[in-house]
Design a protein around this motif. Structure first.
Motif, PDB file in Angstrom:
ATOM      1  N   ASP A 188      -7.181  11.254   6.688  1.00 38.83           N
ATOM      2  CA  ASP A 188      -8.396  12.056   6.703  1.00 38.83           C
ATOM      3  C   ASP A 188      -8.703  12.555   5.299  1.00 38.83           C
ATOM      4  N   HIS A 189      -9.925  12.266   4.845  1.00 34.32           N
ATOM      5  CA  HIS A 189     -10.421  12.678   3.514  1.00 34.32           C
ATOM      6  C   HIS A 189      -9.669  12.009   2.369  1.00 34.32           C
ATOM      7  N   THR A 190      -8.879  10.988   2.650  1.00 35.43           N
ATOM      8  CA  THR A 190      -8.108  10.329   1.572  1.00 35.43           C
ATOM      9  C   THR A 190      -8.172   8.813   1.742  1.00 35.43           C
ATOM     10  N   LEU A 191      -9.365   8.285   1.988  1.00 30.61           N
ATOM     11  CA  LEU A 191      -9.483   6.841   2.182  1.00 30.61           C
ATOM     12  C   LEU A 191      -9.195   6.062   0.903  1.00 30.61           C
ATOM     13  N   GLU A 192      -9.419   6.680  -0.242  1.00 32.04           N
ATOM     14  CA  GLU A 192      -9.088   5.998  -1.493  1.00 32.04           C
ATOM     15  C   GLU A 192      -7.591   5.724  -1.576  1.00 32.04           C
ATOM     16  N   GLU A 193      -6.800   6.624  -1.042  1.00 29.90           N
ATOM     17  CA  GLU A 193      -5.357   6.406  -1.018  1.00 29.90           C
ATOM     18  C   GLU A 193      -5.003   5.217  -0.128  1.00 29.90           C
ATOM     19  N   ALA A 194      -5.715   5.062   0.982  1.00 34.05           N
ATOM     20  CA  ALA A 194      -5.467   3.913   1.856  1.00 34.05           C
ATOM     21  C   ALA A 194      -5.718   2.604   1.115  1.00 34.05           C
ATOM     22  N   GLU A 195      -6.777   2.554   0.319  1.00 30.22           N
ATOM     23  CA  GLU A 195      -7.040   1.353  -0.459  1.00 30.22           C
ATOM     24  C   GLU A 195      -5.963   1.112  -1.501  1.00 30.22           C
ATOM     25  N   LEU A 196      -5.386   2.192  -2.022  1.00 29.65           N
ATOM     26  CA  LEU A 196      -4.283   2.046  -2.982  1.00 29.65           C
ATOM     27  C   LEU A 196      -3.083   1.377  -2.320  1.00 29.65           C
ATOM     28  N   TRP A 197      -2.695   1.828  -1.133  1.00 34.87           N
ATOM     29  CA  TRP A 197      -1.563   1.207  -0.425  1.00 34.87           C
ATOM     30  C   TRP A 197      -1.872  -0.251  -0.106  1.00 34.87           C
ATOM     31  N   LEU A 198      -3.112  -0.549   0.228  1.00 35.12           N
ATOM     32  CA  LEU A 198      -3.461  -1.939   0.535  1.00 35.12           C
ATOM     33  C   LEU A 198      -3.417  -2.808  -0.716  1.00 35.12           C
ATOM     34  N   ARG A 199      -3.793  -2.265  -1.865  1.00 32.52           N
ATOM     35  CA  ARG A 199      -3.694  -3.051  -3.097  1.00 32.52           C
ATOM     36  C   ARG A 199      -2.250  -3.434  -3.386  1.00 32.52           C
ATOM     37  N   HIS A 200      -1.343  -2.504  -3.181  1.00 28.31           N
ATOM     38  CA  HIS A 200       0.061  -2.826  -3.430  1.00 28.31           C
ATOM     39  C   HIS A 200       0.612  -3.758  -2.356  1.00 28.31           C
ATOM     40  N   PRO A 204      21.430  -3.576   2.309  1.00 27.09           N
ATOM     41  CA  PRO A 204      20.728  -2.928   1.166  1.00 27.09           C
ATOM     42  C   PRO A 204      19.472  -3.667   0.741  1.00 27.09           C
ATOM     43  N   GLY A 205      19.438  -4.978   0.985  1.00 32.31           N
ATOM     44  CA  GLY A 205      18.252  -5.728   0.553  1.00 32.31           C
ATOM     45  C   GLY A 205      16.972  -5.242   1.205  1.00 32.31           C
ATOM     46  N   VAL A 206      17.084  -4.738   2.443  1.00 32.00           N
ATOM     47  CA  VAL A 206      15.890  -4.215   3.113  1.00 32.00           C
ATOM     48  C   VAL A 206      15.363  -2.999   2.368  1.00 32.00           C
ATOM     49  N   ALA A 207      16.294  -2.092   2.016  1.00 26.00           N
ATOM     50  CA  ALA A 207      15.891  -0.907   1.257  1.00 26.00           C
ATOM     51  C   ALA A 207      15.333  -1.292  -0.099  1.00 26.00           C
ATOM     52  N   ASN A 208      15.907  -2.308  -0.722  1.00 23.81           N
ATOM     53  CA  ASN A 208      15.409  -2.745  -2.032  1.00 23.81           C
ATOM     54  C   ASN A 208      13.976  -3.253  -1.919  1.00 23.81           C
ATOM     55  N   ASN A 209      13.698  -4.073  -0.912  1.00 24.94           N
ATOM     56  CA  ASN A 209      12.343  -4.619  -0.758  1.00 24.94           C
ATOM     57  C   ASN A 209      11.333  -3.529  -0.433  1.00 24.94           C
ATOM     58  N   ILE A 210      11.749  -2.593   0.407  1.00 23.08           N
ATOM     59  CA  ILE A 210      10.820  -1.519   0.774  1.00 23.08           C
ATOM     60  C   ILE A 210      10.549  -0.623  -0.429  1.00 23.08           C
ATOM     61  N   HIS A 211      11.603  -0.300  -1.201  1.00 22.54           N
ATOM     62  CA  HIS A 211      11.383   0.531  -2.386  1.00 22.54           C
ATOM     63  C   HIS A 211      10.624  -0.216  -3.472  1.00 22.54           C
ATOM     64  N   SER A 212      10.782  -1.532  -3.553  1.00 17.36           N
ATOM     65  CA  SER A 212       9.989  -2.284  -4.539  1.00 17.36           C
ATOM     66  C   SER A 212       8.505  -2.207  -4.228  1.00 17.36           C
ATOM     67  N   PHE A 213       8.142  -2.007  -2.969  1.00 21.10           N
ATOM     68  CA  PHE A 213       6.742  -1.787  -2.607  1.00 21.10           C
ATOM     69  C   PHE A 213       6.350  -0.318  -2.731  1.00 21.10           C
ATOM     70  N   MET A 214       7.235   0.555  -2.287  1.00 14.73           N
ATOM     71  CA  MET A 214       6.879   1.965  -2.188  1.00 14.73           C
ATOM     72  C   MET A 214       6.838   2.656  -3.545  1.00 14.73           C
ATOM     73  N   THR A 215       7.817   2.373  -4.417  1.00 11.12           N
ATOM     74  CA  THR A 215       7.922   3.115  -5.681  1.00 11.12           C
ATOM     75  C   THR A 215       6.694   2.937  -6.570  1.00 11.12           C
ATOM     76  N   PRO A 216       6.245   1.703  -6.889  1.00 13.73           N
ATOM     77  CA  PRO A 216       5.029   1.614  -7.729  1.00 13.73           C
ATOM     78  C   PRO A 216       3.805   2.212  -7.056  1.00 13.73           C
ATOM     79  N   ALA A 217       3.729   2.120  -5.722  1.00 13.98           N
ATOM     80  CA  ALA A 217       2.587   2.719  -5.036  1.00 13.98           C
ATOM     81  C   ALA A 217       2.598   4.237  -5.152  1.00 13.98           C
ATOM     82  N   VAL A 218       3.792   4.842  -4.991  1.00 15.53           N
ATOM     83  CA  VAL A 218       3.895   6.289  -5.118  1.00 15.53           C
ATOM     84  C   VAL A 218       3.608   6.719  -6.542  1.00 15.53           C
ATOM     85  N   LEU A 219       4.103   5.947  -7.516  1.00 15.70           N
ATOM     86  CA  LEU A 219       3.815   6.287  -8.915  1.00 15.70           C
ATOM     87  C   LEU A 219       2.317   6.221  -9.202  1.00 15.70           C
ATOM     88  N   ASP A 220       1.630   5.183  -8.690  1.00 15.86           N
ATOM     89  CA  ASP A 220       0.177   5.102  -8.887  1.00 15.86           C
ATOM     90  C   ASP A 220      -0.529   6.260  -8.193  1.00 15.86           C
TER      91      ASP A 220
END
Length: 1939
Positions: free
Chosen positions: A643-655, A766-782
């Motif tokens: 709600d009120h943060t649709l630009e953030e949704a587009e950010l997650w989709l870009r990543h 651990p590979g699952v956590a690595n793949n998820i963090h490889s997606f999540m970390t740059p998205a959170v930083l952006d």
């Protein structure tokens, strides 16, 4: 051997040539005549003649030789007098055919050949008919038919004679079409029919078309005829019948019946013989190829013929049905039956096109055709059915998208509109087809049915969109928006009844999906798979259109549409077919919220959201990505987490699009799907978490702030400083998001912690956590870098990282390095940087040392340098991600150099840079080498390291900005602004300017890139504006920009410097935005900031009021100057008024230039720019204060800025200054201010008086003595103003005290005159006018003449300014009359000087390339000379003897270079009166020589042959003709006989002034004996030129004198009809130039036509009397009986008597009626040359036209009137009372006819008296308001009254005797509010008032008319006061009605 053969060949050729020579010598025309006289040699002679005719090309033209001695073929025709043998008859006919065909090309033998035809058709008709018997042999019949064809080719009369023969032998001809040898005979019959059609004669063609049986049998066997016959017949029928103007549509329908059309359609399968060449070029073709090409040619011929015949409303047989067939009548029955006969339309493409085009032109046939056609549309899997369906689809695609019912001028009920719309949108014929086809088991059948359904639904959707276009229907003349809403409702109801329901379509989808799965399990053919794809795609497309067209009906279905998503995923992912997925996206996107369970898991299937994200992340199709993204954003917004943060949704989709491997995508999508599912079920705890972080952020910030006493004082000072600003500003709320980040983030972090727990517990790899963090970390930083306030998100991440640290600390041993641990540490490092506090402990997850990992990496990098596999590089990148910061620095450089070897590997370094801080050199190198690195990554790497300001990194940022797309612009702008905010914390004053400007450079580049993207990409306009508005709002409303913009000074140099730079850069950015058509919100925000600037600026101005210089800074002045162009005018006005109150020394700079000029301070520049800005605001009235004007005037005097002078002059032009200003303005008399002061002198008498006092009181001052030449503009203005104000005495007083140079006495006069004459006009404007005014003021005639003598010497130069010519002209006008002789000499010298000047100018014009300015000078000089000649009589001008050479050069040069200039021709015509006057000296250039020079000019013919362009005549032609008339009346010796054809070719016989002058010239030639009988009758116009050219070429012996037929061909019927209606009753018979009436170019001149008719109606001439009547010529002659000139009436009577004699001997149907009418007219004229009233002549003219049209309704009425009595009553209005008060069913037609006659027949006072005697006006006024009166009759009554009001006596009588004004007043009261009636009344009142006053003035506006009448009625003295009062009463009542 070869030699012998060649010799033999030569011998054969010699023998042939010898034989030919013998034939030439043996047989000739004379021998042929001799042999014909010998009975024994007749047959041989005829055979030889025919044989010689065949060899005519190789022998002499024996036919021409024979015609020279026997033009009427007497010897051959004599043979027919004796009973000839059959063989002789055949040979005779062949000879006559050959002769007649030859004479067609020999015009000199045309008349003899006509005589031959007449003899054959009359004397020998029995022989011709006898030879056409069925028992005769073929050759005999063919020879006769060919002879008849040749006879019919000799004109209309010959064709009529032959047609009479054909009429007699018609049954025989029809029988010949059935003979065994019918093909040859048919060809002859077709040629005969074609020859009749080619005559283009109405009588012949219409009579031929009545032979229906003949044409029917010709059409019947046409498919087997020869190619030449088919082509000849079709082309002739098209040109002479189909396109004919006189063949009615009824006649065409009788000819082209449905049987005839069917026979013509058989030509699509033509089987005849190719008897002509069809090859293109020189290439030879085989017989088979010729047959094929001939068949194609015939098919195309008949196709084009049928298209024009059946589809063209103008020429065809089709009718337009406004009801589209819904009325039940079949208006195109012939076409309906014809279309049903086209049984191969589904296979033949040309037939299909014919059907489609006919149904497009006649949509009323669509339903009838489809219901009656034999094609089966019953669904079945066959090729024929598919062909039928293809034809059906093409028929509907060709129909107009929008039904024609919406274009009808009259409204229709909604139900009728729907029935008409359904005809072309959803016809009833397709209902069973669609209902059965959509349920069929075969996929191909369903697919074809769906294609038809898609076509139908798309058309319906266009109709609905058209009806829902409120902008179109808001001001529509027929329908309203409410009407269209009802139409849409009824249309949808009708569609529901016609189309299958949604469940049926869904059942078809299930069947298609089932069949698709079956094809996957079996080996199906490619065609079968294509049919399945067509079926699947078609059904989904139909569903999509159902949702658009029938939204309510669509939602009634209970089907779970999410299954569509599950079924089409494999199409896009596995098969790469995108269209089914796109259809599903459109369907799901329009469903209401909650209809789809996106997060519900089906058995054996993933959730719909998972599959949606899978397609989005995995596909590469651009359209699929775009459509899927739009729907994903909608789905995520519906979850409640964004709600009120649709630009953030587009950010997650870009990543999400950055995921590379399938394993990584699957794990990340599974994790995200789980997060979303849990968040959707209960989003509130996560939203509470966000709110909790916001509260914690506020407490965290308050704990950090340490408010000391000094800080509080600073804050209080700041608040007090801007308190006024806050009160004055209309503060706007800053548009920010309600939440800094979405509730999705806490949910994501919570599930991430759960996953880490499972990893630590060993349940997840651990590979699952690595793949998820490889997606999540740059998205959170952006996300973190795009925050306006990052603290809430930082606190959230810190809590998350602290929890992770606690989980890790619970483990017994240290963890091995993993990428997810390194990612967490990176996040912790970034969070600490953002929080920037030492009070919080550092969060760090410790792992075992990375030494071994580093060494292994170094080894692999060293060993694997030659390994270029992607997998190896990816493994290196994964291991690099495990390293901590210190270890990463050791191998980062090596890894970068390894990746640089392959450009594809650089992306791995960029991927690593998104989550790891790399060393500075690595970042720099990466920026230089990587082309796809993002702006967010570069900002992340450069934080706290100033890398962003290195040129390499800066260039990389700018390059990455150019690659941004969609919403990335807003995200990048937020990142840049946040980076700038963080960088400002550590800036010094020296760094502020460059670094802040660098960040704003990035923002400028973002805006520029977005603007370029909008222009480059095809985007929705509204969507592009919304995105632009978001981007601009993001920048302007960012807290960082608002906090630093004009921030109050706190005493900190660095902070103040930053605020100044930030303010300047922000203003530059706002200026860029305002130059690009910004949105409304951007404009409001910019105006808000401008008002903030202005508030501070006005405070600074107020503080500088009492100071000697500007003590404040220039920041606000610079900012306001930057945004001045877009500021509101009110704001600018305030600033200008405030700046005007400053002391003058504040507006000036203390610095001076090297010329000692004072520079303007920035305040002065802003003042001047503000006034210029106000001048540009044309939409608002503004008033510059006196103080401002005074300041600008003083600044101009001190600064000498020409721009300020221009501004002051514009101000004086557009506004009147206050009177006090003229009293306060100082008098400087400087070079800079003199033009402004001159304008002030012209405007104000106060300033003029002050200037006079100044001169009188300062007459001896040094300044005034030194001020001489520069005073000229001011003194000129002063003299001009005094002349207008009659202040001559004041001017005398002023010039008595002026400097000596301005005194016109003695040497001063000579010096002033020489100075003015030798100075350029541009250097000293107004100098010549000043001297002229001084001379007039001094009133010394000798000085004036002396000055004119000097002036004449320089006027002949081409460089002489135009003003000097004007001054000379004015001075000549002002010379006193006492010295008349000297004045006349001066006028003559002026003329000679002007000749010389123009001659020099024309010569210069020849040599100069750009002659536009010279052309303007030339026209101005000619206009001045014209004014001079108009004002001075020619008798007063004396041209000296020395003017001979000047005149000759002037004429020759002018004619050479300026023949096409109307001004020059007009001037030359006027000058010839002066130069060649009786008392003028002889000229070397005589009049005959001048006359011949004009005639021999190269442009003469092009000018004199020019024709009007439809609006006006060519001015050059009119002036040239006047010049010729002037010359020929002065001297006729230049006339020659060769001029007559040219003059007649230029003459159009109309009443235009040019044609009247040409007729006068011809009259002069006739008086001189040149226009003799050899040119009679005179032909005119362009066509006559060719006629006289032929006369010249043929000579008198072969010339055929033109007759009545040639004259009537030149008569334009419409123009002659207008001439009858507007006959010039006042024109005399002798040609003279009179005032041309309105539309004179559309009326013929009786002075020309009456003598012309008299010459062609002599007894020896052949006259087509019916055509003479049809072309309105008889009506024109009758109209002449009403002329006021006795000679015109006498000429008309003479012409009537001649025509009566011809009419008695004529033969046509209406002859007796016309004779009786003329006898009645003759009996009614009781005395010679009696003038007949106009109404009677017009009645007779219309009656004779009605007598030619028996089918007209008025025909029996006028015949009954004529039969009542044997003479006409010339004192009565024919049938007025009977027709006006008619009781028949057609009473409206009769009343309209008589009223129209009354309007057209009212011309003068006599007509009005006749009307008055018959009570016409009393009846008309009474009838107007009666219930029986219709609108058309009322309009005619008004026209009658207007016509009467044009006659003064009639106008007075109507007002005095008939009470017209009282009637109008009552009519206004009764018809109040009816705009049309009021407008007619106003026009009538204007006409009446103009006639009473004797004035004529055209006024466009009704209110202007009323105002003019009211004004003149109160001041006039012509009309009686009582009548004027009545007029004023009517005007006031009209104004009251208009409101």
């Amino acid at each position: 051997m070869k030699k012998r053969k060649s010799q033999e060949k030569e011998g054969v050729e010699e023998s042939k040539a010898k034989k030919v020579r013998q034939e030439k010598t043996e047989f000739s025309a004379a021998m042929f005549r001799t042999m014909l006289n010998d009975k024994t040699q007749r047959i041989a002679a005829l055979q030889k003649f025919v044989a010689r005719r065949r060899n005519q090309e190789k022998t002499e033209d024996i036919i021409k030789d024979f015609l020279q001695v026997s033009p009427e073929c007497v010897e051959i025709l004599k043979l027919l007098d004796e009973p000839p043998l059959d063989q002789e008859v055949q040979l005779i006919f062949r000879c006559l055919e050959a002769i007649l065909m030859r004479t067609v090309d020999l015009p000199q033998f045309h008349i003899p050949s006509i005589h031959v035809v007449q003899k054959l058709s009359h004397q020998y008709s029995d022989i011709l008919i006898k030879t056409l018997r069925l028992l005769n042999n073929t050759s005999c019949v063919m020879s006769t038919l060919k002879l008849l064809t040749a006879m019919a080719s000799h004109g209309a009369q010959a064709a009529r004679d032959v047609l009479r023969l054909v009429d007699s032998a018609l049954p025989t001809l029809i029988g010949m079409l059935h003979r065994a040898d019918k093909k040859d005979v048919r060809a002859c019959v077709i040629s005969l029919v074609v020859s009749f059609l080619l005559t283009d004669d109405k009588t012949v063609i219409l009579q031929l078309l009545q032979y229906k049986d003949l044409m029917r049998y010709i059409f019947k066997n046409l498919p087997g005829d020869h190619l030449s016959s088919v082509r000849l017949l079709l082309t002739t029928l098209r040109d002479m019948v189909v396109r004919s103007e006189f063949v009615s549509k009824t006649a065409k329908i009788h000819l082209f019946t449905n049987q005839a059309l069917h026979q013509l359609s058989l030509l699509y399968n033509w089987t005849g013989r190719v008897d002509v060449s069809v090859s293109q070029g020189t290439q030879e073709m085989s017989e088979g190829q010729q047959k094929k090409e001939g068949r194609l040619l015939v098919r195309q011929l008949v196709h084009d013929f049928l298209l024009e015949l059946c589809c063209d409303f103008r020429n065809g047989i089709n009718f337009h049905d406004k009801t589209l067939g819904t009325s039940g009548r079949n208006m195109n029955q012939v076409l309906h039956k014809f279309l049903l006969d086209l049984r191969q339309a589904n296979r033949d493409p040309l037939m299909a096109e014919l059907v489609i085009r006919v149904l497009k032109a006649c949509p009323d046939l669509v339903n009838r055709y489809l219901s009656d056609v034999t094609f089966s549309f019953s669904p079945r899997p066959s090729a024929q059915w598919k062909e039928n369906m293809a034809l059906l689809t093409e028929i509907y695609q060709s129909q107009s998208d929008i039904s024609p019912v919406f274009d009808l001028p009259e409204p229709r009920p909604a139900e009728e509109v729907i029935s008409m719309v359904m005809v072309t949108a959803v016809p009833s014929a397709i209902k069973p087809v669609v209902a059965q086809g959509i349920k069929h088991a075969e996929a191909s059948v369903r697919g074809t049915t769906c294609s038809l359904l898609v076509c139908v639904l798309q058309r319906v959707f266009k109709v609905i969109c058209h009806c829902q276009d409120t902008q179109h229907w808001t001001n529509h003349a027929v329908y309203s928006v409410h009407d269209m809403e009802r139409v849409v409702v009824l249309l949808r109801e009708a569609l529901v009844k016609m189309l299958p329901d949604v469940n049926t379509i869904i059942s078809a989808w299930l069947a298609a999906r089932k069949q698709d799965r079956a094809t996957l399990s079996t080996e199906e053919t490619q065609s079968g798979k294509g049919a399945v794809l067509l079926d699947v795609d078609g059904v989904l497309h139909v569903l999509r259109l159902y949702q658009q067209v029938l939204p309510d009906h669509f939602l009634q279905s209970n089907y779970d549409f999410s299954k569509l998503l599950h079924d089409t995923v494999e199409w896009v992912l596995e098969r790469g077919v995108a269209s089914p997925w796109l259809h599903v996206m459109n369907i799901l996107g329009r469903l209401p919220k909650g209809r789809i369970k996106w997060h519900k898991e089906e058995k054996g299937l993933r959730t719909a959201c998972y599959q949606h994200m899978q397609v989005f992340s995995d596909t590469s199709d651009v359209q699929v990505v775009k459509g899927t993204k739009e729907l994903l954003v909608k789905v995520l917004s519906d979850t409640g987490l964004f709600d009120h943060t649709l630009e953030e949704a587009e950010l997650w989709l870009r990543h999400l699009r950055l995921l590379e491997t399938p394993e990584e995508r699957d794990q990340v999508l599974t994790f995200l799907d789980k997060v979303l599912t849990r968040g959707v079920r209960n989003p509130y705890p996560f939203a509470d978490k966000v709110a909790e972080m916001i509260v914690e952020d506020s407490s965290f910030t308050s704990d950090k702030v340490n408010t000391t006493e000094s800080d509080l004082e600073a804050i209080l000072d700041t608040n007090s400083a801007i308190e006024d600003e806050d009160i004055l500003e209309d503060s706007q709320p800053i548009s920010t998001s309600l939440l800094p980040f979405s509730a999705f983030v806490p949910a994501l972090l919570e599930d991430c912690r759960s996953m880490i727990q499972k990893v630590l517990g060993g349940t997840i790899q651990p590979g699952v956590a690595n793949n998820i963090h490889s997606f999540m970390t740059p998205a959170v930083l952006d996300l973190l870098h795009s925050q306006m306030d990052p603290l809430p998100l930082c606190l959230t991440l810190r809590q998350h990282l602290a929890a992770v640290q606690r989980e890790v600390s619970t483990t017994s041993k240290k963890l091995a390095p993993q990428p997810w641990i390194a990612d967490c540490n990176t996040l912790a490092q970034v969070v600490d940087e953002f929080l920037s506090t030492k009070e919080l402990p550092t969060i760090l997850i410790e792992t075992s040392p990375c030494d071994k990992l580093v060494k292994r990496l170094q080894k692999d990098l060293a060993v694997g340098r030659d390994d270029t596999s992607v997998e190896f590089c990816r493994s290196l990148c994964e291991r690099m991600r495990k390293l901590d910061t210190s270890s990463l620095d050791l191998v980062a450089d090596s890894f970068l150099h390894f990746c640089l070897k392959n450009p594809a590997f650089v992306n791995f370094v960029a991927k690593l840079a998104r989550t790891r801080r790399l060393p500075d050199p690595v970042v720099v190198t990466l920026s230089q080498s990587c082309k796809v690195i993002s702006t967010a990554t570069l900002l992340f790497q450069s934080t706290n390291r100033q890398l962003l300001h290195q040129q390499v990194v800066k260039d990389a940022v700018l390059s990455s900005i150019k690659l941004l797309k969609d919403s990335e612009f807003v995200f990048t702008a937020k990142c840049v602004l946040l980076s700038l905010k963080r960088a400002l914390g550590s800036l010094t004053s020296s760094q502020a300017s460059s670094n802040v400007a660098g960040y704003f450079t990035f923002l400028h580049e973002i805006l520029q890139a977005f603007w370029e993207t909008q222009h480059r990409e095809v985007l929705d306009g509204d969507a592009g504006k919304d995105k632009m508005e978001d981007l601009e709002e993001t920048i302007l409303n960012h807290p960082m920009v608002n906090s630093w913009f004009l921030k109050s000074k706190m005493g900190n140099r660095a902070s103040d410097a930053v605020s100044e730079v930030m303010s300047e850069e922000t203003c530059k950015m706002m200026a860029s935005m305002m130059h690009r058509s910004p949105s409304k919100s951007t404009q409001d925000r910019v105006q808000h900031l401008i008002r903030k600037i202005v508030t501070i600026l006005r405070q600074e101005i107020g503080s500088s009021q009492n100071k000697s210089e500007w003590t404040e800074g220039t920041l606000t002045l610079n900012l306001f100057s930057c945004l001045l162009f877009c500021a509101d005018a009110e704001v600018v006005q305030e600033v200008v008024d405030d700046l005007s109150t400053l002391p003058r020394r504040v507006l000036l700079s203390p610095e001076r230039t090297y010329t000692s000029e004072t520079k303007l301070h920035l305040c002065g520049k802003v003042l001047h720019s503000g006034v210029q800005r106000l001048l540009l605001d044309t939409g608002r009235q503004f008033q510059v204060s006196s103080c401002c004007f005074l300041q600008l005037f003083e600044l101009l005097y001190v600064n000498r800025n020409l721009d300020i002078r221009t501004t002051l002059l514009r101000l004086l032009d557009i506004q009147a200054c206050p009177a006090k200003l003229y009293e306060d303005l100082p008098i400087h008399l400087s070079d800079e201010t003199v033009q402004v002061e001159a304008l002030l002198v012209e405007q104000s008498s106060v300033y003029r008086a002050r200037l006079k006092d100044y001169f009188l009181t300062n007459s001896n001052s040094e300044k005034l003595r030194s001020w001489e030449i520069s005073c000229i503009p001011l003194m000129n203005a002063y003299l001009k103003a005094t002349e207008l104000a009659n202040e001559t005495e004041s001017a005398h007083q002023v010039f008595q005290v002026l400097p000596g140079q301005l005194q016109l006495s003695g040497q001063n006069y000579d010096r002033l005159g020489n100075y003015v004459l030798l100075t350029k006009e541009d250097d000293l404007p107004g100098s010549m006018e000043l001297v002229a005014r001084l001379l007039r003021l001094n009133a010394n005639a000798s000085q004036t003449r002396n000055f004119l003598d000097w002036l004449m010497e320089i006027l002949s130069s081409p460089e002489t300014p135009l003003r000097r010519w004007q001054v000379a002209l004015d001075l000549l006008k002002d010379l006193p009359d006492q010295d008349k002789e000297e004045n006349d000499i001066l006028c003559g010298r002026f003329l000679v000087a002007s000749w010389k000047g123009l001659t020099a100018l024309w010569k210069k014009k020849k040599d100069v390339a750009g002659t536009l300015s010279l052309q303007e000078n030339e026209n101005c000089l000619l206009e001045n000379m014209q004014k001079f000649l108009e004002n001075i009589s020619s008798k007063e001008i004396v041209v000296g003897k020395d003017s001979k050479s000047a005149w000759a050069k002037f004429v020759k040069t002018g004619l050479r270079y300026n023949m096409e200039n109307s001004l020059f021709l007009r001037m030359l015509c006027r000058l010839t009166e002066i130069v060649y006057a009786a008392d003028a000296p002889d000229q070397s250039l005589t009049l005959p020589t001048l006359y011949q020079m004009i005639w021999s000019h190269s442009h003469f013919l092009s000018i004199i042959m020019a024709r009007p362009d439809g609006k006006a005549e060519a001015a050059e032609k009119g002036d040239l003709v006047e010049l010729l008339f002037q010359l020929v009346t002065m001297d006729t010796t230049g006339c020659t006989n060769q001029h007559i054809p040219v003059l007649l070719g230029a003459y159009d016989a109309t009443l235009s002034k040019t044609d009247q002058t040409l007729l006068c010239i011809l009259h002069v030639y006739e008086e001189q004996g040149f226009a003799t009988a050899e040119f009679m009758p005179w032909l005119w116009g362009v066509s006559s030129v060719e006629h006289y050219q032929m006369r010249k070429n043929f000579g008198p012996s072969l010339w055929q004198q033109p007759g009545m037929e040639d004259v009537l061909k030149l008569v334009e019927k419409d123009k002659m009809h207008q001439s009858v209606l507007n006959f010039p009753v006042s024109r005399s018979l002798k040609p003279q130039v009179c005032e041309a009436p309105q539309a004179a170019g559309e009326m013929y001149d009786p002075c020309f036509f009456l003598p012309l008719f008299a010459s062609v109606l002599t007894p020896e001439c052949v006259v087509d009397c019916r055509r003479f009547v049809e072309s309105h010529c008889l009506g024109f002659v009758l109209a002449g009986l009403a002329s006021n000139d006795a000679d015109v009436r006498a000429a008309s009577c003479h012409v009537l008597s001649l025509f009566y004699q011809h009419l008695e001997g004529a033969r046509f149907a209406e002859k007796r009626q016309l004779l009786y009418l003329l006898q009645c007219l003759q009996n009614g004229i009781h005395r010679p040359n009696l003038q007949v009233p106009n109404i009677v002549t017009l009645f007779l003219a219309r009656t004779i036209q009605l007598l030619l049209q028996p089918d007209e309704h008025m025909y029996p009425l006028v015949c009954r009137y004529l039969l009542v009595r044997p003479d006409l009553d010339l004192k009565a209005i024919p049938e007025f009372h009977i027709m006006f008060f008619s009781t028949s069913m057609e009473y409206k037609t009769e009343r309209s006819w008589i009223l129209t006659l009354l309007v057209d027949g009212l011309r003068d006072k006599q007509d009005f008296l006749l009307y008055q005697n018959k009570s016409v006006f009393s009846i008309a006024l009474t009838f107007y308001e009666s219930p029986l009166s219709d609108e058309h009759s009322k309009s005619l009554v008004m026209s009658l009254l207007q016509k009467a009001c044009c006659i003064k006596e009639a106008a007075e009588s109507l007002c005095q005797k008939h009470g017209l004004l009282s009637w109008l007043h009552a009519l206004v009261i009764r018809r109040k509010g009816e705009a049309g009636i009021l407008s007619q009344i106003i026009q009538l009142l204007h006409r009446l008032w103009s006639t009473l006053l004797g004035t004529a003035r055209s006024i466009s506006s009704d209110r202007e008319v009323l105002s003019e009448i009211q004004t003149t009625a109160q001041t006039q003295t012509t009309v009686t006061p009582q009548l004027a009062q009545e007029v004023l009463l009517v005007c006031s009542s009209i104004l009251e009605s208009l409101g």
